[in-house]
Write a protein that holds these residues in place. Structure first.
Motif, PDB file in Angstrom:
ATOM      1  N   THR A  10       0.820  -1.212   0.000  1.00 45.96           N
ATOM      2  CA  THR A  10       0.000   0.000   0.000  1.00 45.96           C
ATOM      3  C   THR A  10       0.854   1.261   0.000  1.00 45.96           C
ATOM      4  O   THR A  10       0.597   2.210  -0.756  1.00 45.96           O
ATOM      5  N   ARG A  11       1.878   1.273   0.835  1.00 41.97           N
ATOM      6  CA  ARG A  11       2.707   2.471   0.935  1.00 41.97           C
ATOM      7  C   ARG A  11       3.541   2.699  -0.321  1.00 41.97           C
ATOM      8  O   ARG A  11       3.707   3.836  -0.770  1.00 41.97           O
ATOM      9  N   LEU A  12       4.060   1.632  -0.917  1.00 43.46           N
ATOM     10  CA  LEU A  12       4.856   1.797  -2.127  1.00 43.46           C
ATOM     11  C   LEU A  12       4.008   2.238  -3.311  1.00 43.46           C
ATOM     12  O   LEU A  12       4.482   2.974  -4.184  1.00 43.46           O
ATOM     13  N   GLN A  13       2.754   1.788  -3.358  1.00 41.51           N
ATOM     14  CA  GLN A  13       1.897   2.152  -4.477  1.00 41.51           C
ATOM     15  C   GLN A  13       1.641   3.650  -4.548  1.00 41.51           C
ATOM     16  O   GLN A  13       1.326   4.185  -5.615  1.00 41.51           O
ATOM     17  N   ARG A  14       1.807   4.350  -3.439  1.00 46.09           N
ATOM     18  CA  ARG A  14       1.629   5.804  -3.444  1.00 46.09           C
ATOM     19  C   ARG A  14       2.692   6.493  -4.294  1.00 46.09           C
ATOM     20  O   ARG A  14       2.507   7.635  -4.724  1.00 46.09           O
ATOM     21  N   TYR A  15       3.808   5.819  -4.504  1.00 46.63           N
ATOM     22  CA  TYR A  15       4.922   6.419  -5.241  1.00 46.63           C
ATOM     23  C   TYR A  15       5.145   5.740  -6.594  1.00 46.63           C
ATOM     24  O   TYR A  15       6.087   6.068  -7.296  1.00 46.63           O
ATOM     25  N   HIS A  16       4.263   4.803  -6.935  1.00 48.71           N
ATOM     26  CA  HIS A  16       4.428   4.057  -8.179  1.00 48.71           C
ATOM     27  C   HIS A  16       4.248   4.970  -9.391  1.00 48.71           C
ATOM     28  O   HIS A  16       3.377   5.845  -9.411  1.00 48.71           O
TER      29      HIS A  16
END
Length: 225
Positions: A10-16
């Motif tokens: 979830t947290r990485l998808q914010r920066y994808h």
């Protein structure tokens, strides 16, 4: 608290980002690295390699699996997974890709896209001749003051700060620095949602942006070495 796989995703998808076509024709070339995550001893670890003495550049340095984009590669994820399979026999189907982020320039100006993914906790690498060693270390170490040092450098008239992270495993000591440390710091900040102890900042988004901007200002106009 150790972040769960769902929380990491979830947290990485914010920066994808998925904008490979914007950089494909970059005059100095493009590359991609895989940031392999796994759980070990109750902590979130990242897998790193040590380049062998047989490679042409960066001999003996700690790095992520990865390399330059081939014309046949359809995108950065393809590049990162292909290189990881070549270097440590990590099969692409065993990687759960979580995100890819905005590329950052290497010292020679090549744009390097970090691709982050989970690999099996039981993965046993089989290095090729480009890799002298493989190890893992807690990802959170890239946010801690312990084991960290830095120095200021000047590169073609531009000033920059180089970060070093020392990690001891059994009878070996590994030092991660330069682009590899830079990428690990960004990924750690994204996942743990905090800035490092040695570089506190009120805004995590601003911290990540400043990391990228500083590197871009220093190395994006480099000539090929």
């Amino acid at each position: 608290m150790v972040p769960t796989k769902d929380l990491v995703r979830t947290r990485l998808q914010r920066y994808h980002t998925n904008n490979d076509d914007m950089y494909r024709d970059h005059p100095l070339g493009t590359a991609a690295v895989l940031v392999p995550l796994l759980y070990k001893d109750g902590a979130l670890h990242v897998l790193l390699t040590v380049r062998s003495r047989e490679v042409r550049s960066h001999k003996g340095e700690v790095c992520f699996p990865g390399g330059k984009t081939d014309p046949e590669d359809k995108d950065s994820i393809h590049t990162a997974l292909r290189e990881a399979e070549e270097e440590i026999k990590l099969h692409p189907e065993d990687v759960d890709v979580l995100s890819q982020t905005v590329p950052v320039p290497a010292r020679d100006g090549i744009l390097v896209t970090p691709v982050v993914g989970f690999i099996p906790d039981t993965f046993q690498p089989t290095p090729n001749n480009e890799v002298a060693d493989v190890f893992t270390m807690p990802l959170e170490n890239f946010l801690l003051s312990q084991g960290h040092s830095s120095r200021d450098i000047t590169w073609k008239g531009n000033s920059a700060q180089v970060h070093y992270f020392q990690y001891k495993e059994k009878d070996k000591t590994y030092i991660t620095f330069g682009l590899t440390a830079h990428i690990a710091m960004i990924v750690a900040a994204q996942i743990y949602e905090r800035t490092p102890e040695f570089d506190p900042n009120n805004s995590i988004a601003l911290y990540i942006e400043n990391l990228r901007d500083a590197r871009s200002r220093t190395f994006s106009n480099s000539s090929k070495m």
